[in-house]
Enzyme design. Structure first.
Site, PDB file in Angstrom:
ATOM      1  N   ASN A 142     -24.250  -2.675  40.469  1.00 16.21           N
ATOM      2  CA  ASN A 142     -25.335  -2.541  39.503  1.00 16.21           C
ATOM      3  C   ASN A 142     -24.878  -3.013  38.130  1.00 16.21           C
ATOM      4  O   ASN A 142     -23.710  -2.917  37.774  1.00 16.21           O
ATOM      5  CB  ASN A 142     -25.832  -1.087  39.446  1.00 16.21           C
ATOM      6  N   GLY A 145     -27.203  -1.387  32.728  1.00 13.25           N
ATOM      7  CA  GLY A 145     -27.019  -1.464  31.276  1.00 13.25           C
ATOM      8  C   GLY A 145     -27.645  -0.324  30.508  1.00 13.25           C
ATOM      9  O   GLY A 145     -28.227  -0.523  29.431  1.00 13.25           O
ATOM     10  N   PHE A 146     -27.509   0.912  31.049  1.00 12.67           N
ATOM     11  CA  PHE A 146     -28.007   2.102  30.346  1.00 12.67           C
ATOM     12  C   PHE A 146     -29.502   2.003  30.019  1.00 12.67           C
ATOM     13  O   PHE A 146     -29.927   2.245  28.887  1.00 12.67           O
ATOM     14  CB  PHE A 146     -27.224   2.351  29.045  1.00 12.67           C
ATOM     15  N   ASN A 173     -25.124  13.215  31.036  1.00 10.79           N
ATOM     16  CA  ASN A 173     -24.191  12.117  30.815  1.00 10.79           C
ATOM     17  C   ASN A 173     -24.688  11.297  29.620  1.00 10.79           C
ATOM     18  O   ASN A 173     -25.790  10.743  29.656  1.00 10.79           O
ATOM     19  CB  ASN A 173     -24.119  11.259  32.080  1.00 10.79           C
ATOM     20  N   SER A 207     -18.674   2.687  31.530  1.00 16.86           N
ATOM     21  CA  SER A 207     -19.568   1.760  32.224  1.00 16.86           C
ATOM     22  C   SER A 207     -19.175   0.322  31.877  1.00 16.86           C
ATOM     23  O   SER A 207     -18.917   0.005  30.719  1.00 16.86           O
ATOM     24  CB  SER A 207     -21.019   1.993  31.804  1.00 16.86           C
ATOM     25  N   ASN A 209     -21.185  -2.158  31.982  1.00 14.80           N
ATOM     26  CA  ASN A 209     -22.408  -2.925  31.740  1.00 14.80           C
ATOM     27  C   ASN A 209     -22.933  -2.863  30.309  1.00 14.80           C
ATOM     28  O   ASN A 209     -24.017  -3.369  30.023  1.00 14.80           O
ATOM     29  CB  ASN A 209     -23.499  -2.457  32.718  1.00 14.80           C
ATOM     30  N   THR A 210     -22.181  -2.222  29.407  1.00 15.61           N
ATOM     31  CA  THR A 210     -22.519  -2.194  27.984  1.00 15.61           C
ATOM     32  C   THR A 210     -21.370  -2.839  27.221  1.00 15.61           C
ATOM     33  O   THR A 210     -20.230  -2.385  27.337  1.00 15.61           O
ATOM     34  CB  THR A 210     -22.741  -0.750  27.497  1.00 15.61           C
ATOM     35  N   LYS A 247     -15.628  10.553  31.184  1.00 15.48           N
ATOM     36  CA  LYS A 247     -15.729   9.752  32.406  1.00 15.48           C
ATOM     37  C   LYS A 247     -14.923   8.465  32.237  1.00 15.48           C
ATOM     38  O   LYS A 247     -15.117   7.716  31.284  1.00 15.48           O
ATOM     39  CB  LYS A 247     -17.191   9.409  32.715  1.00 15.48           C
ATOM     40  N   ASN A 278     -15.738   5.948  37.323  1.00 22.32           N
ATOM     41  CA  ASN A 278     -16.932   5.120  37.223  1.00 22.32           C
ATOM     42  C   ASN A 278     -16.834   3.946  38.203  1.00 22.32           C
ATOM     43  O   ASN A 278     -15.906   3.864  39.007  1.00 22.32           O
ATOM     44  CB  ASN A 278     -17.087   4.608  35.785  1.00 22.32           C
ATOM     45  N   GLY A 327     -17.277   6.667  46.687  1.00 22.68           N
ATOM     46  CA  GLY A 327     -17.143   6.397  48.115  1.00 22.68           C
ATOM     47  C   GLY A 327     -17.187   7.599  49.029  1.00 22.68           C
ATOM     48  O   GLY A 327     -16.743   7.521  50.181  1.00 22.68           O
ATOM     49  N   TYR A 348     -23.488   9.284  45.370  1.00 28.56           N
ATOM     50  CA  TYR A 348     -24.661   8.491  44.999  1.00 28.56           C
ATOM     51  C   TYR A 348     -24.891   7.409  46.054  1.00 28.56           C
ATOM     52  O   TYR A 348     -25.869   7.450  46.807  1.00 28.56           O
ATOM     53  CB  TYR A 348     -24.499   7.888  43.606  1.00 28.56           C
TER      54      TYR A 348
END
Length: 387
Positions: A142, A145-146, A173, A207, A209-210, A247, A278, A327, A348
């Protein structure tokens, strides 16, 4: 061309509506694990991943999910962060980004729910498509991007849900806005907003993605960040004891992990726990054709990477409480992380592939493994592999 677009849009709408109707109707019945895995989830996977995610949130929001009938045994109860968890299995951040699905997730049987990541101001996140299934690898990539409805809207939903959640533990979070000039201020705002309406807060600086977010894990940046956030938490009116968790990314070098552990031992930077870990930007051996998409990889390929990092961070921090994630799709996977030092577990990606009944499956298998090894409770098994 306009007509073609309209036809495509109508087709997508029909497929989405049909899949949602089937999913919702079948969820109303008592769940069967194989039926979910072999029928419902493949039907849901006819949709693109983000649309399927929205359907799952819809089903949870309106509580058309299989209600858990499994009574958590005493052996699965655990006390962490001075909180009592009915069981150690939680939903990781990223599923319920905006606090819409709390009650449905409670119904499924989770011991705790983590909402987010939530940003101070609403933002749309990255361009679509931004989430990809790697079915042959039981994984997901994924780059959301928040995407978030913002602190205020999520806080309102949490306030509305709180009277009805009973013993469910609720975490928030916290993320930062993509265009912020002051990331510390973003997290400070989140602590002030959610401290009195949640059970723990997570500082998400991992993350991928930011832009530049992960640089906050660097030793000096982290020291500055945590010093400010711990100070704010300690001086809050009303709930100055709200647990703060950090995290971390799995892509840190061993030296970077040592540096983080050193920072966490400073009194002014002492947090209450870690979430390990993460998503990863690494690409281990993968089979699916989406394997080269950019973004964070989660799911089965992260399992051993996560467990190893839990063991390392538990050693480096002298046993700081850890939420293990990455996992987990069975009681055995959860148990390995617990023995490596995790007190709690999040899932998840495995729910994406096997459906909500996996929660009860993991709990039952975990209880059997504890009994087999002669443990009377989860807490007895935490960290037994740490030497």
């Amino acid at each position: 061309m306009k007509l073609t677009f309209q036809k495509k849009f109508k087709s997508m709408l029909y497929v989405s509506s049909g899949a949602l109707a089937i999913f919702s109707g079948l969820c109303a019945y008592k769940g069967d694990e194989k039926f979910y895995k072999n029928v419902i989830m493949p039907l849901l996977h006819l949709l693109d991943p983000e649309q399927a995610h929205k359907c799952a949130i819809f089903a949870s929001q309106y509580r058309i999910v299989p209600k858990n009938s499994y009574k958590d045994p005493e052996s699965l109860h655990i006390q962490v962060f001075d909180k009592s968890f009915a069981n150690p299995i939680g939903i990781a951040a990223g599923f319920d980004k905006d606090g819409k699905a709390i009650m449905g997730l409670k119904d499924i049987g989770f011991g705790f729910v983590e909402i987010g990541s939530v940003t101070p101001l609403a933002q749309v996140g990255n361009d679509k498509p931004r989430v990809f299934r790697l079915s042959n690898d039981k994984a997901i990539i994924n780059r959301y991007g928040f995407n978030s409805e913002g602190y205020a809207r999520v806080a309102q939903r949490v306030n509305e849900a709180k009277p009805n959640i009973g013993s469910l533990i609720l975490g928030i979070n916290l993320g930062k806005n993509k265009t912020t000039d002051d990331p510390i201020a973003d997290y400070v705002q989140g602590i002030k907003m959610f401290a009195n309406i949640s059970d723990y807060l997570v500082i998400n600086i991992s993350s991928p993605n930011t832009p530049n977010l992960r640089s906050l894990q660097n030793k000096e940046n982290l020291k500055k960040l945590l010093k400010a956030l711990v100070s704010v938490r300690n001086n809050l009116c009303g709930k100055s004891n709200i647990p703060l968790l950090l995290k971390l990314a799995p892509d840190l070098t061993y030296q970077e992990r040592q540096d983080i552990a050193e920072v966490l031992k400073l009194p002014e930077c002492k947090v209450d726990g870690l979430i390990v870990c993460n998503t990863t930007i690494e690409r281990p051996s993968l089979k699916s054709h989406n394997k080269n998409e950019t973004g964070g990889l989660s799911g089965e390929p992260l399992k051993d990477i996560s467990t190893k990092m839990i063991l390392e961070m538990s050693k480096l921090t002298d046993g700081i409480p850890i939420i293990g994630v990455g996992g987990v799709s069975s009681g055995k996977d959860a148990y390995e992380k617990i023995k490596a030092g995790a007190s709690l577990i999040q899932i998840y990606s495995s729910m994406v592939y096997e459906g909500p009944l996996i929660v009860t499956k993991i709990k039952k298998e975990l209880m059997e493994l504890l009994e087999k090894d002669g443990f009377h409770s989860i807490s007895e098994a935490v960290g037994i592999n740490v030497k």
